[in-house]
Design a protein around this motif. Structure first.
Motif, PDB file in Angstrom:
ATOM      1  N   ILE A  65       0.592  -1.241   0.322  1.00  0.00           N
ATOM      2  CA  ILE A  65       0.087   0.034   0.111  1.00  0.00           C
ATOM      3  C   ILE A  65       1.069   1.077  -0.037  1.00  0.00           C
ATOM      4  CG2 ILE A  65      -0.229   0.222   2.573  1.00  0.00           C
ATOM      5  CD1 ILE A  65      -2.726   1.109   0.029  1.00  0.00           C
ATOM      6  N   MET A  66       2.204   1.251   0.288  1.00  0.00           N
ATOM      7  CA  MET A  66       2.955   2.797   0.991  1.00  0.00           C
ATOM      8  C   MET A  66       3.416   3.227  -0.650  1.00  0.00           C
ATOM      9  SD  MET A  66       5.976   1.329   3.170  1.00  0.00           S
ATOM     10  CE  MET A  66       5.618   0.514   4.666  1.00  0.00           C
ATOM     11  N   PRO A  67       3.511   3.056  -1.528  1.00  0.00           N
ATOM     12  CA  PRO A  67       4.010   3.182  -3.050  1.00  0.00           C
ATOM     13  C   PRO A  67       2.538   3.317  -3.961  1.00  0.00           C
ATOM     14  CG  PRO A  67       4.095   0.788  -3.571  1.00  0.00           C
ATOM     15  CD  PRO A  67       4.411   1.345  -1.925  1.00  0.00           C
TER      16      PRO A  67
ATOM     17  N   CYS B 277      -6.147  -5.383   3.315  1.00  0.00           N
ATOM     18  CA  CYS B 277      -5.286  -4.657   3.604  1.00  0.00           C
ATOM     19  C   CYS B 277      -5.047  -2.867   2.404  1.00  0.00           C
ATOM     20  CB  CYS B 277      -4.006  -5.060   3.285  1.00  0.00           C
ATOM     21  SG  CYS B 277      -3.936  -6.418   4.683  1.00  0.00           S
ATOM     22  N   LEU B 278      -5.114  -3.415   0.934  1.00  0.00           N
ATOM     23  CA  LEU B 278      -5.103  -2.337  -0.305  1.00  0.00           C
ATOM     24  C   LEU B 278      -6.094  -1.431   0.457  1.00  0.00           C
ATOM     25  CD1 LEU B 278      -4.373  -4.424  -2.908  1.00  0.00           C
ATOM     26  CD2 LEU B 278      -2.475  -2.989  -1.684  1.00  0.00           C
ATOM     27  N   GLY B 279      -7.133  -0.607   0.945  1.00  0.00           N
ATOM     28  CA  GLY B 279      -8.118   0.093   1.000  1.00  0.00           C
ATOM     29  C   GLY B 279      -8.894   0.172   2.251  1.00  0.00           C
ATOM     30  N   ILE B 280      -9.559  -0.484   2.158  1.00  0.00           N
ATOM     31  CA  ILE B 280     -10.238  -0.373   3.395  1.00  0.00           C
ATOM     32  C   ILE B 280     -10.143  -0.547   4.917  1.00  0.00           C
ATOM     33  CG2 ILE B 280     -11.785  -2.707   3.522  1.00  0.00           C
ATOM     34  CD1 ILE B 280     -13.640   0.676   3.749  1.00  0.00           C
ATOM     35  N   GLY B 281      -9.462  -1.006   5.233  1.00  0.00           N
ATOM     36  CA  GLY B 281      -8.778  -1.521   5.838  1.00  0.00           C
ATOM     37  C   GLY B 281      -7.137   0.265   6.761  1.00  0.00           C
ATOM     38  N   PRO B 282      -5.795   0.215   6.102  1.00  0.00           N
ATOM     39  CA  PRO B 282      -5.254   1.396   6.643  1.00  0.00           C
ATOM     40  C   PRO B 282      -6.448   2.902   6.278  1.00  0.00           C
ATOM     41  CG  PRO B 282      -4.130   0.525   4.345  1.00  0.00           C
ATOM     42  CD  PRO B 282      -6.357  -0.498   4.656  1.00  0.00           C
TER      43      PRO B 282
END
Length: 490
Positions: A328-330, A388-393
């Motif tokens: 998800i960082m980049p 982890c790619l969206g609705i999580g963080p």
């Protein structure tokens, strides 16, 4: 002596005459960021400990229901063991939110280790389900506190050029803790699982006690000398911190003048709109079933009759969760918040829908699903990856961007509490719900929630990628882009 007199003349022709150089402030080098990285990692060790709390019930519940358990719990009791953590977390945010301003960021982070340490000691010593309930409730105070305190500390100690990556360490630390409990729990030893989890908050204290207080907090207490010392340690001995220190002082003074009350928040249409967006996102995050999946991973795989062992399947899910937290960082600032949230919620809806249909075939229609026994693992890996790619963080990122600065503290506490209260209600009712209508129906409800979440994002959540905080506030207030003084509108 004559040679010394002639040296200045010889320097006249030198390409870089030293006597004409103007001293410049020391530049921050790559090595100057090392103290910031160390302090961030040290602060996030307690987050790793909090992560173990989320996944502990997955390996622990089958152990506590085994005939060799020191005391056995029923399915109904297991639902309380899982859900009381979230209830404790709902009450953990506000007190630690006050503590972080009363005694400072450092002491508040050290205090986070106390509830979780007490809870692990209780779990190790108890032979009663009632004390297990109390232990989980107490540990929730740490869980609710870390999501509030750690991001504040990290944001205040790091410089802007590394704030994004170092802020993302928080989610990575959570996922390391989740995987940690899955891996240790795979050994099937209840006491070993609890002892290794107890070691984490103790380690957190032993390491973080050497880290500095946040300079911005020290400035709010008029401790300029302490703030300068802290900032010097964080930026490196050779760096001139006076300019940054003055900037931090001005920010602290401005925040003190503009700090809003709960009444200010509730009477401001802009603040209410931002609160609805933030609360809606974190509520849908939980309504999609994430805590149910984390709490009952092994139980779900056992019920599904997966071709792979339940403990190994849980480890795979935890590994995917950790890997995706790095991914998800980049892409967060490239793809944009809305796109990632929409893709995440839609993929989550599809994957959990397929899992629900699998349980419909197996448990309600009594079909032979041996040929597709691999499907539950694929569904949950896809679900976790998309989460982890969206609705999580991202709900927490959007919250920090849309909430007005003067009410961010009180509004943030409300958002955090609503997140965990939703989680408590969902995880506590999961077992009862599945007993009455079946697992398949629960997963179909989760899929429906994820689909509604996608609609909420599409119609209510603004794109905040590449937009200044002031521009975000202007857009929420309905002001068009242009000159902020109002002379020109586009």
């Amino acid at each position: 002596m004559e040679m010394e007199m002639s040296d200045p003349n010889s320097l006249q022709d030198n390409d870089a005459p030293t006597e004409t150089r103007i001293p410049q402030p020391a530049e921050v080098t790559a090595t100057d960021k090392v103290p910031q990285i160390l302090a961030t990692i040290a602060a996030n060790i307690i987050v790793v400990s909090a992560g173990t709390l989320l996944s502990w019930t997955s390996p622990a519940t089958p152990m506590l229901q085994h005939q060799d358990s020191p005391f056995r719990i029923t399915d109904h009791e297991a639902s309380w063991v899982g859900s009381l953590l979230a209830l404790g977390a709902a009450f953990g945010g506000p007190p630690f939110g006050m503590l972080v301003n009363m005694v400072g960021r450092k002491l508040a982070i050290l205090a986070l280790s106390l509830p979780v340490t007490v809870s692990w000691i209780l779990i190790l010593c108890t032979r009663s389900v009632a004390w297990l309930y109390i232990a989980r409730l107490v540990s929730g105070l740490t869980l609710g506190g870390v999501v509030f305190v750690i991001p504040i500390y990290v944001a205040e100690i790091v410089e802007p050029s590394v704030r994004g990556p170092l802020s993302a360490v928080f989610q990575v630390a959570f996922n390391i803790g989740i995987l940690y409990a899955y891996v240790v729990g795979a050994a099937g030893h209840y006491t070993l699982l609890n002892l290794t989890c107890l070691a984490l908050p103790v380690l957190a204290v032993l390491i973080f006690v050497w880290m500095p207080e946040a300079p911005q907090y020290l400035l709010t207490k008029d401790n300029r000398a302490g703030a300068a010392k802290s900032l010097q340690w964080l930026r490196g001995k050779s760096h001139n911190v006076e300019h940054e220190l003055q900037q931090l002082k001005e920010v602290a003074e401005k925040e003190a003048r503009n700090r809003g009350s709960l009444k200010d928040m509730l009477t401001s249409p802009l603040a209410v709109k931002a609160l609805v967006i933030s609360t809606g996102l974190v509520s849908f995050q939980q309504l999609g079933g994430i805590c149910v999946v984390l709490f009952y991973t092994e139980t779900i795989f056992q019920a599904a009759g997966s071709s792979m062992s339940a403990s190994l399947s849980a480890v795979i899910v935890g590994t995917v969760m950790l890997i995706m937290s790095f991914c998800i960082m980049p892409i967060m600032d490239r793809a944009g918040r809305r796109v990632l949230l929409l893709v995440s919620t839609c993929v989550d809806a599809l994957s959990i829908l397929v899992l629900g249909l699998y349980f419909l075939l197996k448990e309600q229609l009594h079909r032979d699903v041996t040929a597709i026994s691999w499907l539950p693992l694929v569904c949950l890996v896809t679900y976790i990856g998309a989460y982890c790619l969206g609705i999580g963080p991202l709900p927490w990122v959007v919250m920090s961007e849309v909430l007005p600065p003067n009410v961010k503290g009180s509004a943030g506490a409300i958002v955090t509490s609503s997140c965990w209260i939703t989680s408590f209600m969902l995880t506590n009712s999961f077992q009862t719900f599945t007993d009455y209508v079946g697992r398949y129906c629960a997963f179909l409800v989760f899929a429906l929630h994820s689909l509604i979440a996608a609609l909420f994002v599409y119609y209510k959540v603004p794109e905040t990628k590449g937009i200044s905080l002031q521009e975000i506030q202007d857009r929420l207030a309905g002001r068009k882009e242009g000159n902020i003084n109002g002379s020109v509108s586009i």
